[in-house]
Design an enzyme around this catalytic site. Structure first.
Site, PDB file in Angstrom:
ATOM      1  CG  ASP A 197       0.486   0.964   4.787  1.00 42.50           C
ATOM      2  OD1 ASP A 197       1.720   0.932   4.810  1.00 42.50           O
ATOM      3  OD2 ASP A 197      -0.212   0.018   5.169  1.00 42.50           O
ATOM      4  N   GLY A 256      -8.901  21.052  17.685  1.00 45.04           N
ATOM      5  CA  GLY A 256      -8.543  22.467  17.616  1.00 45.04           C
ATOM      6  C   GLY A 256      -9.005  23.219  18.849  1.00 45.04           C
ATOM      7  N   GLY A 257      -8.949  24.505  18.788  1.00 42.14           N
ATOM      8  CA  GLY A 257      -9.337  25.321  19.933  1.00 42.14           C
ATOM      9  C   GLY A 257     -10.832  25.450  20.104  1.00 42.14           C
ATOM     10  CD  GLN A 271      -2.900   1.224   2.324  1.00 44.83           C
ATOM     11  OE1 GLN A 271      -3.578   2.218   2.558  1.00 44.83           O
ATOM     12  NE2 GLN A 271      -3.027   0.121   3.041  1.00 44.83           N
ATOM     13  CE1 TYR A 325       3.315  -5.732   6.069  1.00 41.47           C
ATOM     14  CE2 TYR A 325       4.505  -6.359   8.053  1.00 41.47           C
ATOM     15  CZ  TYR A 325       4.226  -6.543   6.713  1.00 41.47           C
ATOM     16  OH  TYR A 325       4.888  -7.516   6.008  1.00 41.47           O
ATOM     17  CD  GLU A 326      -2.181   2.458   8.276  1.00 41.67           C
ATOM     18  OE1 GLU A 326      -2.357   3.415   9.049  1.00 41.67           O
ATOM     19  OE2 GLU A 326      -1.787   2.609   7.103  1.00 41.67           O
TER      20      GLU A 326
END
Length: 425
Positions: free
Chosen positions: A168, A247-248, A17, A138-139
């Site tokens: 990946d 986020g804020g 991948q 791997y992933e």
């Protein structure tokens, strides 16, 4: 209109991948990607997770569009000869073998540079130099080592990996940018270079807000996290925060009408300060606009659980699309939780080429993800993935200039295995 990377030739030694994500993106932009595969076997994903017997899996087809396939036995002397000729004809070599594998095959950086000084050699590795540099990754390993898993999930539960393939495919996207940057550098330097991209590094880049929070934590509690409002002390590392916003602006996933029987009847809702007043009006709490406990972002932080419980009481009266229609009129940031079924059936995504239907000679029609990057002067067409070794003879003749008798000799030596002959489509 010309394709953005038309004239660029990629020697694709990638599999599974991370590497194929990179080379597919380059192929979508017009690069001639020549995928080198083992005779009789090919990329392992051709057989992995097959849903139709003896047909290339969706795992393979959805990562190898727009490429050409050549089969070469790298241990065969004639095969080695063909590979070295390809090295000299290509602009970029991309690989995601285990650490040291390319050197063991006889294709060290020094030898490649000697054969083609303009060649760019791009590699995906699990880790950069350090204690883990020789580890196979791997992933999910990348997600864990890159900081994603430790910050994903709910506070009192185990670390979680995400369904997005940030290890990946995320690394493949980073590598593609590195390759294009190196190609640009070559236009004025005239020389190639190495491009290395570690999966751990790529995941961390995508988790930068959590590294931000790790440093903020040294100066006090993370007030936008739910546990602050619950008076639960913070430890010395960024905690898992469920579906809190990264986020804020505080955000949560909230139930919508039908949640009892639909696992995706939810909406993500952000209490952005700029639209706090219409939020209060919509949910039936106009007094919160002036109440000092709720009127400012700072004073709201200890009350987030109460606030989102009240908002959820409103969202549960509407399905997620009705809620979206109402909230969008006031520019309130929100988004429906879309299932893969809903995404596959979304007409707007098909219209933009984000989801594409492709016809395959053995599989028939199937859906795939199109190029997520749109260029106004260089549209990307998605064509099917190649059958194993489908373009072997074509590449030998057109790219490497072998004559018919030489091609017959190469085929006879077993260097390229059985050559696929596909009837005209």
């Amino acid at each position: 209109m010309s394709k953005a990377l038309e004239g660029v030739r990629i020697l694709d030694f990638t599999h599974v991948q991370s590497g194929p994500t990179c080379t597919q993106l380059l192929a979508w932009f017009g690069a001639d990607v020549i995928k080198v595969e083992r005779p009789g076997a090919g990329d392992a994903t051709r057989q992995q997770l097959q849903d139709i017997p003896d047909v290339d899996s969706l795992y393979f087809t959805m990562l190898n569009h727009n490429k050409r396939s050549i089969t070469i036995d790298t241990k065969n002397p004639k095969g080695k000869e063909v590979l070295w000729r390809l090295v000299k004809e290509c602009d970029v070599l991309v690989e995601n073998f285990a650490p040291g594998a390319l050197d063991r095959m006889g294709f060290s950086w020094e030898k490649l540079q000697e054969a083609n000084p303009k060649l760019i050699v791009a590699s995906v590795k699990g880790f950069g130099p350090g204690r883990y540099q020789d580890c196979k990754v791997y992933e999910n390993v990348a997600q864990c080592a890159g900081g994603s898993a430790s910050t994903t999930g709910f506070r009192d539960d185990i670390p979680m990996v995400t369904g997005a393939q940030i290890g990946d495919s995320g690394t493949g996207l980073h590598l593609a940018l590195g390759i294009v940057t190196a190609l640009y550098h070559r236009t004025h330097s005239g020389v190639g270079q190495r491009v290395d991209c570690a999966m751990q590094d790529s995941v961390l880049n995508l988790c930068r807000v959590k590294l931000r929070d790790q440093q903020r934590l040294a100066h006090g509690p993370l007030r936008e996290y739910s546990q602050f409002g619950e008076d639960i002390p913070f430890g010395d590392a960024v905690p898992r925060a469920g579906n809190d916003s990264g986020g804020g602006q505080p955000g949560r996933i909230l139930k919508c009408k039908g949640w009892e029987h639909d696992p995706n009847a939810y909406i993500y809702f952000i209490t952005q300060a700029a639209v706090w007043e219409p939020i209060c009006d919509i949910i039936g709490e106009p007094g919160w606009k002036t109440d000092p406990l709720y009127s400012s972002p700072k004073t709201r932080l200890p009350h987030l659980n109460e606030i989102f419980t009240r908002i959820e009481a409103w969202t549960m009266k509407h399905d997620k699309f009705e809620a979206m229609d109402i909230l969008n009129k006031y520019d309130i940031p929100c988004g429906p939780i879309l299932s893969m079924k809903e995404i596959a059936e979304d007409d707007s995504l098909r219209a933009t080429g984000t989801v594409v239907e492709v016809d395959h000679p053995t599989r028939g029609k199937y859906l795939t993800v199109g190029n997520p990057i749109k260029l106004s002067a260089s549209p990307a067409e998605v064509t099917r993935s190649p059958l194993l070794g489908e373009h072997t003879e074509e590449i030998l003749r057109e790219v490497l200039g072998y004559r018919d008798n030489e091609i017959a000799e190469i085929e006879g030596s077993g260097a390229v295995g059985r050559v696929t002959k596909l009837a005209a489509e």
